[in-house]
Enzyme design. Structure first.
Site, mmCIF file in Angstrom:
data_model
loop_
_atom_site.group_PDB
_atom_site.id
_atom_site.type_symbol
_atom_site.label_atom_id
_atom_site.label_comp_id
_atom_site.label_asym_id
_atom_site.label_seq_id
_atom_site.Cartn_x
_atom_site.Cartn_y
_atom_site.Cartn_z
ATOM 1 N N HIS A 355 0.795 -1.130 -0.127
ATOM 2 C CA HIS A 355 -0.006 0.107 -0.087
ATOM 3 C C HIS A 355 0.807 1.208 -0.095
ATOM 4 O O HIS A 355 2.020 1.360 0.746
ATOM 5 C CB HIS A 355 -0.689 0.072 1.135
ATOM 6 C CG HIS A 355 -1.880 0.967 1.293
ATOM 7 N ND1 HIS A 355 -2.512 1.664 0.374
ATOM 8 C CD2 HIS A 355 -2.294 2.057 2.247
ATOM 9 C CE1 HIS A 355 -3.287 2.655 0.271
ATOM 10 N NE2 HIS A 355 -3.166 3.020 1.638
ATOM 11 N N ASP A 378 -2.689 9.710 4.041
ATOM 12 C CA ASP A 378 -2.997 8.839 3.175
ATOM 13 C C ASP A 378 -4.167 9.106 2.401
ATOM 14 O O ASP A 378 -5.252 9.608 2.961
ATOM 15 C CB ASP A 378 -3.281 7.452 3.946
ATOM 16 C CG ASP A 378 -3.345 6.114 2.767
ATOM 17 O OD1 ASP A 378 -3.575 6.445 1.476
ATOM 18 O OD2 ASP A 378 -3.350 4.968 3.354
ATOM 19 N N ASN A 418 1.771 -2.209 12.095
ATOM 20 C CA ASN A 418 2.426 -2.918 13.329
ATOM 21 C C ASN A 418 1.336 -3.856 14.086
ATOM 22 O O ASN A 418 1.479 -4.201 15.318
ATOM 23 C CB ASN A 418 3.245 -1.963 14.240
ATOM 24 C CG ASN A 418 4.226 -2.714 15.245
ATOM 25 O OD1 ASN A 418 4.415 -4.001 14.801
ATOM 26 N ND2 ASN A 418 4.463 -1.803 16.472
ATOM 27 N N ASP A 420 -0.780 -7.028 15.209
ATOM 28 C CA ASP A 420 -0.766 -8.431 15.126
ATOM 29 C C ASP A 420 -2.040 -8.965 14.462
ATOM 30 O O ASP A 420 -3.013 -8.496 14.431
ATOM 31 C CB ASP A 420 -0.772 -8.937 16.708
ATOM 32 C CG ASP A 420 0.647 -8.792 17.265
ATOM 33 O OD1 ASP A 420 1.430 -8.265 16.771
ATOM 34 O OD2 ASP A 420 0.663 -8.692 18.654
ATOM 35 N N GLU A 467 10.990 -5.981 15.180
ATOM 36 C CA GLU A 467 10.248 -7.004 15.623
ATOM 37 C C GLU A 467 10.914 -7.776 16.846
ATOM 38 O O GLU A 467 12.139 -8.116 16.969
ATOM 39 C CB GLU A 467 9.975 -7.797 14.536
ATOM 40 C CG GLU A 467 9.423 -7.383 13.283
ATOM 41 C CD GLU A 467 7.847 -7.185 13.662
ATOM 42 O OE1 GLU A 467 7.487 -7.447 14.722
ATOM 43 O OE2 GLU A 467 7.129 -6.610 12.855
ATOM 44 N N GLU A 472 8.789 -2.783 21.135
ATOM 45 C CA GLU A 472 7.962 -3.142 19.838
ATOM 46 C C GLU A 472 6.734 -3.652 20.651
ATOM 47 O O GLU A 472 5.385 -3.360 20.309
ATOM 48 C CB GLU A 472 8.476 -3.664 18.831
ATOM 49 C CG GLU A 472 7.678 -4.039 17.521
ATOM 50 C CD GLU A 472 6.626 -5.232 17.765
ATOM 51 O OE1 GLU A 472 5.749 -5.411 16.997
ATOM 52 O OE2 GLU A 472 7.063 -5.998 18.496
ATOM 53 N N TYR A 541 -3.910 -7.583 -4.623
ATOM 54 C CA TYR A 541 -2.768 -7.149 -3.857
ATOM 55 C C TYR A 541 -3.427 -6.219 -2.527
ATOM 56 O O TYR A 541 -2.813 -5.994 -1.593
ATOM 57 C CB TYR A 541 -2.000 -5.957 -4.582
ATOM 58 C CG TYR A 541 -2.583 -4.598 -4.923
ATOM 59 C CD1 TYR A 541 -2.249 -3.747 -3.843
ATOM 60 C CD2 TYR A 541 -3.592 -4.383 -5.832
ATOM 61 C CE1 TYR A 541 -2.698 -2.492 -4.134
ATOM 62 C CE2 TYR A 541 -3.746 -2.920 -5.937
ATOM 63 C CZ TYR A 541 -3.337 -2.054 -4.983
ATOM 64 O OH TYR A 541 -3.790 -0.821 -5.248
#
Length: 575
Positions: A355, A378, A418, A420, A467, A472, A541
């Site tokens: 993206h 964005d 980020n 999960d 990571e 993090e 995509y």
């Protein structure tokens, strides 16, 4: 005969009176904004690349204009001031009607003008603008007054003054240090936009063309076509937010109409665009009719053009494995029923192969200290923000630390890079339990063009800590506490059987085979029995499912610390 002589005397006296009056009258014959001498404006303001027949300057910096007067200006008997007006309803209280006085010495932080050179009837003025000036197109009027006769004259310039943000000025909120960076993020009119997958990163050259003929006018037209009044255009946060909304078209007839259907009849395929110039010119020429069609890289490319044109340092940024969080959970959620079949109507979250959005540079005095610098913006219409399809500006510093309570739209961008990936299974009582989580599913190889070269630079570290690092994990859990599922991490999942899917080589190519390997490891000291549900699907995509290629269920028994793997081919994957 006596009558005639008297008449001639009266006529002569009247003529002398008119001559005397005209000598006293001070009038402006012409205003010169673009003389050869005033070329220094373009160089000093870094606006010499704009193909415009108007005066283009940057706020917070003096510029020069010249006046041709009807006679010599006398400061003891004459008064002179300038007026600038912008917008459909200029008002002094809104800073859209500016009255600029003539002063003996210029001071910072205010509108004012000073005579710096005078040659008979020719006067050169140095004009100062504050760093908070509203950007846009100004109409110039010069007003003169003769104190002896109290006669006032006005002259409207036939040229306009375009005021832009000033990233070279330390007091402007868009100030950026470093000539190489300014050359790249403001003055460079070509660039690279990245696409593909993290293992197959492609690049396309994009012509931003922010200095091309008619583009400055088109960019200001985009602002004018919005519902935000000119009085709000002194703050780059407001301007960026407006542009984010106006580059897409669903709710405000913005520049581009998005289309991900594969059918681009009646318009141009998103992959056919190679620059922003034609898009912006067409939008301006057709009076605000959205141009067909765009996808994320097109929205980003046009946004870079507009913001650089207005003076805001900007770059296009690509995120690989980019999550689309639809319920502000700050997680990417996948739901299954009791027998591990996907619950499609709940699975609205998705992960895009890639993206593209933007970073723009500015201070953020509206946020706590340390939140300035790069801000994510964005323009691709995904989710609404305060009722409008837009996103940002969101501080990268806030995103990195999980401070998603800071405006604007920080939760959405955080989830993109980020979040999960949480797997949920429906229980018999219709509640859901977490059955698995992936902590490295999204936000890989965040890329932008390097300063001064066409090389790709990885800026993932600006969006999140490494990571598996403690910082993090703290950021993720901090962010999720402010989401719609604040208890996601209240009871950690005991995962002693771990599953990893690996792909041989660089990954599938168009029409080629893909070799996948599923690795299951029992990390406990006890034997484990588990059921492996595998499904291979082809997606666009954007993460939208196209077709299921293979589906299987396998019971696996593992000894303590045992590793099981299964490899299989998927033939002719169509991407």
């Amino acid at each position: 005969m006596i009558f005639e002589t008297s008449f001639h005397k009266l006529q002569l006296k009247f003529l002398k009176l008119n001559l005397f009056s005209s000598e006293l009258t001070l009038a402006v014959r012409s205003v010169d904004l673009l003389s050869q001498k005033s070329d220094r404006n373009k160089k000093e303001h870094h606006t010499d690349q704009y193909h415009s027949d108007q005066l283009v300057v940057r706020r917070g910096q003096t510029f020069q204009i010249e006046l041709d007067l009807s006679r010599t200006f006398n400061p003891n008997t004459d008064k002179l001031h300038l007026e600038l007006k912008t917008g459909p309803l200029p008002q002094v209280s809104k800073r859209t009607h500016i009255i600029i006085p003539l002063v003996d010495e210029l001071e910072d932080e205010r509108w004012e003008a000073k005579i710096v050179e005078q040659n008979v009837n020719r006067v050169k003025l140095s004009v100062n603008s504050p760093i908070t000036a509203v950007i846009g197109k100004y109409k110039l009027t010069v007003t003169t007054q003769c104190l002896k006769t109290s006669e006032t004259t006005t002259h409207d310039s036939d040229k306009d003054i375009y005021m832009l943000f000033n990233p070279w000025c330390e007091d402007d909120t868009v100030y950026m240090e470093g000539e190489k960076e300014l050359k790249e993020y403001v003055l460079n009119d070509t660039g690279r936009i990245y696409y593909g997958t993290e293992k197959q990163i492609g690049a396309r050259t994009w012509n931003f063309g922010q200095f091309d003929e008619g583009i400055l006018e088109a960019c200001l037209f985009v602002l004018d076509n919005s519902e935000v009044p000119p009085s709000g255009r002194g703050d780059p946060v407001n301007v960026v937010r407006v542009i984010s909304a106006m580059i897409n078209s669903p709710d405000d007839r913005g520049v581009l109409e998005g289309n991900w259907s594969g059918n681009y009849a009646g318009g141009t395929s998103p992959t056919a665009w190679s620059g922003s110039v034609e898009i912006l010119r067409q939008y301006h020429k057709e009076g605000g009719t959205p141009v067909k069609y765009g996808q994320c890289w097109v929205f980003s490319g046009v946004t870079t053009t507009v913001l650089r044109c207005l003076g805001i340092p900007t770059r296009s940024v690509t995120n690989f494995q980019s999550a689309h969080d639809t319920d502000v959970s700050l997680t990417t959620d996948v739901y299954f029923d009791e027998i591990m079949e996907p619950i499609h109507h709940l699975n609205s979250d998705s992960i895009w192969n890639f993206h593209v959005w933007n970073d723009c540079w500015m201070a953020r005095p509206d946020l706590p200290p340390g939140m300035g610098g790069w801000q994510a913006v964005d323009s691709t219409p995904q989710e609404t923000s305060h009722g409008t399809f837009r996103c940002g500006p969101a501080s990268l510093a806030a995103i990195r630390s999980g401070q998603v309570y800071l405006k604007f739209d920080t939760p959405f961008v955080f989830a993109e890079v980020n979040s999960d990936k949480i797997y949920w299974q429906r229980n018999l009582d219709s509640t859901f339990s977490q059955i698995h989580s992936e902590k490295k599913a999204v936000g890989h190889c965040i890329s932008t063009k390097a300063v001064g070269s066409d090389e790709r630079v990885d800026i993932t570290h600006l969006y999140k800590y490494p990571e598996d690092s403690e910082e993090e994990r703290i950021a993720v859990e901090t962010a999720c506490r402010y989401g719609s599922k604040p208890d996601v991490y209240s009871s950690p999942i005991a995962e002693d059987v771990r599953v990893e899917v690996m792909m041989e080589g660089e990954g599938p190519r168009m029409g080629g085979d893909a070799q996948l390997k599923i690795v299951v490891k029992n990390t406990s000291s006890q034997p484990r029995r588990t059921t492996l549900h595998s499904q291979v699907a082809v997606m666009y995509y954007t993460g939208v499912l196209k077709d299921t290629v293979k589906k299987d269920t396998l019971n696996v028994e593992l000894k303590p610390q045992e590793v099981y793997d299964e490899s299989f081919f998927c033939h002719e994957i169509k991407i």
